[in-house]
Design an enzyme around this catalytic site. Structure first.
Site, short mmCIF file in Angstrom:
data_model
loop_
_atom_site.label_atom_id
_atom_site.label_comp_id
_atom_site.label_asym_id
_atom_site.label_seq_id
_atom_site.Cartn_x
_atom_site.Cartn_y
_atom_site.Cartn_z
N GLU A 37 44.66 35.60 44.22
CA GLU A 37 45.15 37.32 44.57
C GLU A 37 45.58 37.02 46.00
O GLU A 37 45.05 37.05 46.85
CB GLU A 37 43.56 38.49 44.19
N ARG A 68 30.88 29.42 41.84
CA ARG A 68 31.36 29.86 43.03
C ARG A 68 30.86 28.96 43.57
O ARG A 68 29.36 28.74 44.20
CB ARG A 68 30.66 31.21 43.74
N LYS A 81 37.55 36.57 50.93
CA LYS A 81 38.71 36.81 52.42
C LYS A 81 37.70 38.02 52.43
O LYS A 81 38.73 38.30 53.97
CB LYS A 81 39.92 37.11 51.15
P1 ATP Z 1 37.26 35.87 47.50
O1 ATP Z 1 36.01 36.84 47.25
O2 ATP Z 1 37.24 35.34 48.69
O3 ATP Z 1 38.08 37.32 47.58
P2 ATP Z 1 38.10 35.94 44.65
O4 ATP Z 1 37.46 34.75 43.89
O5 ATP Z 1 38.52 37.26 44.66
O6 ATP Z 1 37.48 35.42 46.04
P3 ATP Z 1 40.95 35.11 44.20
O7 ATP Z 1 42.19 34.74 44.96
O8 ATP Z 1 40.78 36.20 43.02
O9 ATP Z 1 39.88 35.51 45.36
O10 ATP Z 1 40.79 33.89 43.40
C1 ATP Z 1 41.50 32.83 43.19
C2 ATP Z 1 40.23 31.69 42.04
O11 ATP Z 1 39.36 31.23 43.28
C3 ATP Z 1 39.34 32.42 40.91
O12 ATP Z 1 40.24 32.04 39.47
C4 ATP Z 1 38.45 31.87 41.59
O13 ATP Z 1 37.40 32.46 40.35
C5 ATP Z 1 38.04 31.21 42.45
N1 ATP Z 1 37.56 31.45 43.32
C6 ATP Z 1 37.54 31.49 44.17
N2 ATP Z 1 36.71 31.88 45.42
C7 ATP Z 1 35.83 30.60 44.73
C8 ATP Z 1 34.43 29.24 45.55
N3 ATP Z 1 33.87 30.27 46.83
N4 ATP Z 1 34.44 28.42 45.50
C9 ATP Z 1 35.26 28.36 43.73
N5 ATP Z 1 36.50 28.82 42.95
C10 ATP Z 1 36.49 30.03 43.94
MG MG Z 2 39.06 38.81 44.91
#
Ligand code: ATP
Ligand code: MG
Length: 570
Positions: A44, A271, A281
Site C-alpha cells: 500500500e 510477519r 509504516k
Molecule cells: P505496515 O503495517 O508496515 O503498513 P502492511 O502489511 O500494512 O505493513 P503493506 O504495504 O500492505 O504493508 O505490505 C505489502 C506486503 O508486505 C504485504 O503482503 C504484507 O503482508 C508484507 N509485509 C508487510 N510487513 C511485513 C513484515 N513485517 N514481514 C513480512 N512481510 C510483511
Molecule cells: Mg497496511
C-alpha cells in the site's frame, strides 16, 4: 501417513524448500502447470518500505526466479486519505534497488471500474446491499466472537433500491458515512469478518491516480482477491494477520470466478520483526512526523531507503532475508543478524582506508622535520584485484586516543610508554614520553621509530612482529570530514511490545553522534554512496548530504558486534 509425510519432509530438506514452496510443489503435482504460476508484491503506498517488506519482496520475487514465473508490483491504493505518489516512487526505487524486476506495474485503482461492475452484479444476485446506518451502529451489531451479530434493518432492501442507492453513492449524491455497501453473507458466522463486511465506503477525497473520478472506494478484502483474480495471480502470499480473511477472500472469489480462469489462492506466512526497531509504516511515520529522525531515509530507520543511505548493500539484505527464511509463527529476529550480513558483504567489497575519529597527536622525534614519504597500502586483502594505493607518512601523526595509555597491563596491545606498535602499512614506533594538559589529559605522545621496519620493505626489521597494529593519519596531509556515528534507534529490543507504554518512550536519545574525522587524503574524491572500511573502526559510506568540499560519512556498521558483548556483561 507418517511415512509419506516423512518422505515429503526429506524431499523438502533436499531441495531446501520452505513451506510456501512446498505448497507450490504440491500444486504442480496436482494439476497446475508451471506456466500458471504468477506472483505479486502488493504494497500500500502509504509509507516507505521497511525490512519486513524486504522479506516479502524476497519471498515473492525469489519464487518468481525459482519457477521462472512473472511477479507483478501491485499498488494496493484504495485509501486516498493516506496514499501518495511520493510513496509509489519510493517503493519502485526500493524494489529496483534490491535487484528485482517486476513483470508489470499494476494498481488496484486500475480496477475500480471492474470492481464496481462486479459489485453491481453482487447486488443483482442479492449478495450485497446498501446499509444506511452509521458506522457506530454497524459496529454495535457485529456481535462478539462468541455472540452472533444482529442483522441490519436495511439488509433486505430490494435489488432496485440497492442499485439506485449504490449508483447515487458513486455519483456523489451522498455525504461521507451516509451509506456503505455491504456483502450479504452471514451475521451469525463464527468468523467475524464474514458478518456482512463493508465493501465500499464514501470518501470525498481525490486519489493520487484517479483524482476525483471516484468518491466511493473499495475496501481491502473486496479489492485484494479480485485484483489477484484479474491478474491471474496463482499464489497470493500475505502475512498471518490475514489468515481469518482467507474465508472472505474465497467467498468473494466464489461469486465471480469463471471455470476457464485460474482461481488465486491466499496463503499466509509470519510477519518478520526486527529487534530494537519497529516495522510498521504507521509507527515509522510517527518517527518522521515527530522529528525523531530526519526523514524516511534517515540512516537509523529500518526502511530500505534508510538502510541504503546508511551503506547497506542489496546483497546483504537479500542474504539476511534468505537466512531467516519464512516462518509460520511470528518472532523477533535480532538486528545483529542483519549487521552480520552487512559486515560479511562489505568485508568482501569495501576498500580499506585509514581515518582517525578521536585524535591524539604523535610526534616521531627521530623522523626528519620536513620528511614525507608515500607508503604502499593494500586496498582490500579480501580482493586481490583491488591493488594498492599510497598513503602519506610524516613526522606528526594522529592515532586514536584510546590506542594510547601511559601505563597498561600486558593485555593492552596498543601503545603504552616504553612499548612498541606497528603503524599499519608503516613503521614500528615506540612511545618514549608524553605531554599532558592542566587536567592531566595526554595531548601528545613522543615516539621514536625503527628506521628499518617499514612494512613490505623486505628487511629483517620489516618482518619483526609486535603485538599491536594501529591505524593513523599524517596530520599535515589529513582531510577533515563529518562522521555520523549511529546507534540503535531504540534502547529496548521490542519497543512496541509493551502493553502500557508507547514505543516512543524507548527511543534511544543517543542514537546519533557527530564527530570530525581526520582521514587519509585518498578519500578526498569519495562520491556519495561510496563504501569503505575505516580500518579497525568499521564500515562507512559517503552520505547524501556530502559535498566535495565538506564530506559527510555514515557509519554503516562497526567491525564487531559491540552490543553482544555489552549484553553479555550485563
Ligand atoms: P505496515 O503495517 O508496515 O503498513 P502492511 O502489511 O500494512 O505493513 P503493506 O504495504 O500492505 O504493508 O505490505 C505489502 C506486503 O508486505 C504485504 O503482503 C504484507 O503482508 C508484507 N509485509 C508487510 N510487513 C511485513 C513484515 N513485517 N514481514 C513480512 N512481510 C510483511
Ligand atoms: Mg497496511
Amino acid at each position: 501417513m507418517h511415512l509419506t509425510e516423512e518422505r515429503q519432509d526429506m524431499e523438502d530438506v533436499e531441495k531446501s524448500l520452505n513451506f510456501i514452496e512446498h505448497i507450490i510443489e504440491d500444486d504442480l503435482k496436482n494439476g497446475y502447470s508451471n506456466d500458471e504460476l504468477r506472483f505479486r508484491f502488493p504494497p500500500e503506498p502509504n509509507g516507505y518500505l521497511h525490512i519486513g517488506h524486504a522479506s516479502s519482496i524476497c519471498l515473492n520475487f525469489g519464487l518468481g526466479l525459482r519457477y521462472g514465473a512473472p511477479v507483478n508490483l501491485r499498488f494496493d491504493d484504495t485509501n486516498p486519505a493516506k496514499e501518495e505518489k511520493e510513496y509509489v516512487d519510493a517503493i519502485k526505487r526500493d524494489v529496483d534497488w534490491l535487484g528485482y524486476n517486476w513483470k508489470s506495474e499494476r494498481y488496484a485503482s486500475d480496477y475500480f471500474q471492474q470492481l464496481y461492475d462486479w459489485a453491481e452484479e453482487l447486488i443483482v444476485k442479492g449478495k450485497a446491499y446498501v446499509d444506511s446506518q452509521t458506522s457506530e451502529e454497524i459496529a454495535e451489531q457485529k456481535g462478539t466472537p462468541t455472540e452472533p451479530g444482529t442483522e441490519s434493518p436495511y439488509r433486505h432492501r430490494s435489488v432496485e433500491e440497492n442499485l439506485t442507492l449504490f449508483r447515487g453513492m458513486k455519483n456523489g449524491d451522498f455525504k461521507e458515512g451516509e451509506h456503505v455497501l455491504r456483502a450479504k453473507i452471514d451475521m451469525e458466522s463464527s468468523n467475524m469478518l464474514m458478518r456482512d463486511p463493508v465493501m465500499y465506503r464514501i470518501l470525498h477525497k481525490p486519489h493520487h491516480r484517479t483524482n476525483t473520478d471516484w468518491c466511493i472506494y473499495p475496501m481491502y478484502d473486496w479489492t485484494h482477491g479480485e485484483s489477484d483474480y484479474i491478474e491471474q495471480v496463482s499464489h497470493s502470499l500475505c502475512t498471518l494477520e490475514f489468515l481469518p480473511h482467507r474465508e472472505l477472500y474465497n467467498w468473494f472469489l466464489d461469486q465471480l470466478v469463471s471455470e476457464d480462469k485460474l482461481r488465486p489462492k491466499q496463503r499466509e506466512f509470519a510477519r518478520r520483526n526486527l529487534s530494537h526497531t519497529v516495522v510498521s509504516k504507521r509507527k515509522l511515520l510517527r518517527l518522521v512526523e515527530e522529528n525523531v529522525v530526519t526523514g524516511w531515509d534517515d540512516p537509523r530507520m529500518p526502511t530500505i531507503s534508510g538502510m541504503r543511505r546508511k551503506g547497506y548493500t542489496p546483497e546483504s539484505i537479500r542474504n539476511f532475508a534468505e537466512t531467516i527464511g519464512i516462518a509460520k509463527r511470528e518472532n523477533v529476529v535480532d538486528v545483529s543478524l542483519l549487521d552480520f550480513h552487512v559486515r560479511d558483504h562489505l568485508n568482501k567489497i569495501a576498500p580499506r582506508v585509514m581515518a582517525v575519529l578521536n585524535p591524539l597527536k604523535v610526534v616521531i622525534t627521530n623522523y626528519p622535520e620536513d620528511g614525507e614519504e608515500w607508503l604502499d597500502a593494500e586496498n582490500n586483502p579480501e580482493d586481490q584485484s583491488s591493488g594498492f594505493r599510497k598513503v602519506p607518512f610524516s613526522r606528526e601523526l594522529y592515532i586514536e586516543q584510546e590506542d594510547f595509555r601511559e601505563q597498561a597491563n600486558r593485555k593492552f596491545f596498543r601503545l603504552k610508554l616504553g612499548g612498541e606498535v606497528r603503524l599499519k602499512n608503516g613503521y614500528i614506533i615506540k612511545a618514549e614520553s608524553c605531554t599532558k594538559d592542566e587536567d592531566g589529559n595526554v595531548i601528545e605522545v613522543q615516539c621514536s621509530y625503527d628506521t628499518k621496519s617499514k612494512s613490505g620493505s623486505g628487511t629483517e626489521e620489516s618482518l619483526r612482529k609486535v603485538k599491536g597494529t594501529l591505524h593513523w593519519v599524517s596530520i599535515k596531509h589529513a582531510i577533515q570530514a563529518e562522521v555520523r556515528l549511529y546507534d540503535r534507534l531504540f534502547v529496548d529490543a521490542t519497543p512496541d511490545a509493551h502493553k502500557d507504554q508507547d514505543f516512543m518512550e524507548f527511543v534511544n536519545p543517543d542514537s546519533l553522534e557527530k564527530v570530525t574525522g581526520f582521514m587519509e587524503p585518498s578519500l578526498k574524491d569519495a562520491k556519495i554512496g561510496d563504501r569503505f572500511q575505516f580500518q579497525r573502526l568499521g564500515y562507512f559510506n559517503v552520505d547524501l548530504d556530502s559535498k566535495p568540499e565538506a564530506l559527510v560519512f555514515n557509519r554503516t556498521v562497526t567491525l564487531r558486534d559491540t552490543w553482544a558483548k555489552l549484553e553479555q556483561s550485563c
